[in-house]
Design a protein around this motif. Structure first.
Motif, PDB file in Angstrom:
ATOM      1  N   HIS A 157       0.818  -1.218   0.000  1.00 20.09           N
ATOM      2  CA  HIS A 157       0.000   0.000   0.000  1.00 20.09           C
ATOM      3  C   HIS A 157       0.853   1.269   0.000  1.00 20.09           C
ATOM      4  O   HIS A 157       0.689   2.117  -0.897  1.00 20.09           O
TER       5      HIS A 157
ATOM      6  N   ILE B 149      -5.782   4.206   6.000  1.00 22.49           N
ATOM      7  CA  ILE B 149      -5.232   2.854   5.986  1.00 22.49           C
ATOM      8  C   ILE B 149      -3.722   2.895   6.177  1.00 22.49           C
ATOM      9  O   ILE B 149      -3.133   2.059   6.867  1.00 22.49           O
TER      10      ILE B 149
ATOM     11  N   SER C 225      -6.341   1.588  -1.792  1.00 21.27           N
ATOM     12  CA  SER C 225      -7.689   1.880  -1.308  1.00 21.27           C
ATOM     13  C   SER C 225      -8.518   2.561  -2.394  1.00 21.27           C
ATOM     14  O   SER C 225      -7.979   3.034  -3.398  1.00 21.27           O
TER      15      SER C 225
ATOM     16  N   ARG D 148     -13.983  -0.107   3.911  1.00 23.83           N
ATOM     17  CA  ARG D 148     -12.746   0.605   3.582  1.00 23.83           C
ATOM     18  C   ARG D 148     -11.511  -0.120   4.087  1.00 23.83           C
ATOM     19  O   ARG D 148     -10.573   0.494   4.579  1.00 23.83           O
ATOM     20  N   ILE D 149     -11.519  -1.426   4.063  1.00 25.43           N
ATOM     21  CA  ILE D 149     -10.356  -2.257   4.359  1.00 25.43           C
ATOM     22  C   ILE D 149     -10.023  -2.290   5.849  1.00 25.43           C
ATOM     23  O   ILE D 149      -9.481  -3.261   6.346  1.00 25.43           O
TER      24      ILE D 149
END
Length: 301
Positions: free
Chosen positions: A23, A68, A59, A274-275
């Motif tokens: 990420h 995140i 995301s 949203r993870i």
């Protein structure tokens, strides 16, 4: 896990940490290479407006991307303390320049993770040589960014990002392009509201109108949304779910997440999407596996 549960759980944490590193890496590439950012936005599902100046990583949006990122940095600070390994803390610190380029709200879990790491004695694990290595990594990234982006667009973005931070802290009075935190804060405070006083049923149970013309709120704040849509009863139930996971998991990591989650509710709606909740559930699962393995090992003796 029957033979050596500690190594198994730690290996699972290390594997998860390695996967999560994708990420911030992708977010970094998005802000360094504008064409890559445009391709990513056009090729993958996204929500919200696209802005070439900001990245979202894996995301669906920039706001979620920054938050995140904050949870990932919190996780790295936790692992640094758990494994007595300063490299995870350095990895978390390297994410710091990315928050102004995604979402400043991600600094909430970052700060909570940093304070926990400091309180648990993390600074003693990072000798001068480690800090020097971290500085060299940052310099290497800077050189890489210059060759990829010779027009210094990255540095312009970083400058704008720093101005956003200074403006949010009250040290910069002029207008900030692309997401002025003062305007965002003013808009957020102006959107705070409660259900109509003449609707006691909505106060208790909500009106289940989260989208569409019948909704009675215009705020992104989680507390406002919960109260309008789910009422006091639904809001209490939602927070009870988080509290139940924290209690049954009995892990400081889960508590740190819950604290970050609570703080973020003043700005955004982040619960079962949203993870973030997926990551929370993974942490809870690892804590349950670790506890079960510990109980099994204790009973075998």
């Amino acid at each position: 896990m029957r033979n050596n549960p500690d190594i198994s759980i730690n290996a699972a944490h290390k594997t998860l940490a390695a996967v999560l590193s994708l990420h911030p890496l992708i977010l970094f590439l998005q802000v360094v290479i504008p064409s890559f950012n445009e391709w990513w936005a056009a090729s993958f599902l996204a929500t919200g407006a696209f802005n070439i100046e900001r990245g979202r990583g894996l995301s669906p949006g920039t706001s979620a991307g920054g938050q995140i990122l904050g949870f990932i940095s919190l996780y790295y600070f936790y692992l640094s303390s758990r494994l007595d390994n300063p490299r995870y803390a350095l990895a978390a610190l390297l994410t710091l320049p990315l928050y102004p380029l995604s979402a400043l709200a991600g600094l909430a879990p970052f700060t909570i993770g940093f304070l926990y790491w400091t309180y648990s004695g993390g600074l003693r694990l990072v000798p001068f040589t480690k800090w020097a290595v971290g500085l060299l990594v940052v310099m290497a990234f800077t050189c890489f960014a210059y060759f990829i982006d010779p027009d210094n667009l990255l540095f312009q973005r970083l400058q704008q990002g720093l101005l956003r931070v200074f403006a949010g802290l009250g040290f910069y009075d002029s207008q900030v392009l692309h997401g002025d935190p003062r305007a965002s804060q003013q808009s957020l405070l102006g959107s705070y509201s409660t259900p109509p006083l003449d609707r006691p049923g909505q106060w208790l149970f909500g009106n289940a109108q989260e989208y569409g013309p019948d909704k009675t709120f215009s705020s992104d704040a989680g507390f406002v949304r919960f109260l309008h849509v789910y009422g006091i009863t639904g809001t209490a139930l939602a927070f009870f779910v988080i509290a139940w996971f924290v209690y049954t998991g009995k892990s400081i990591l889960l508590f740190l997440f819950a604290l970050s989650f609570f703080v973020l509710q003043y700005k955004n709606h982040m619960l079962f999407g949203r993870i973030s909740f997926d990551l929370f559930f993974l942490w809870w699962t690892l804590s349950i596996l670790e506890r079960n393995a510990y109980n099994h090992r204790s009973s075998s003796h």
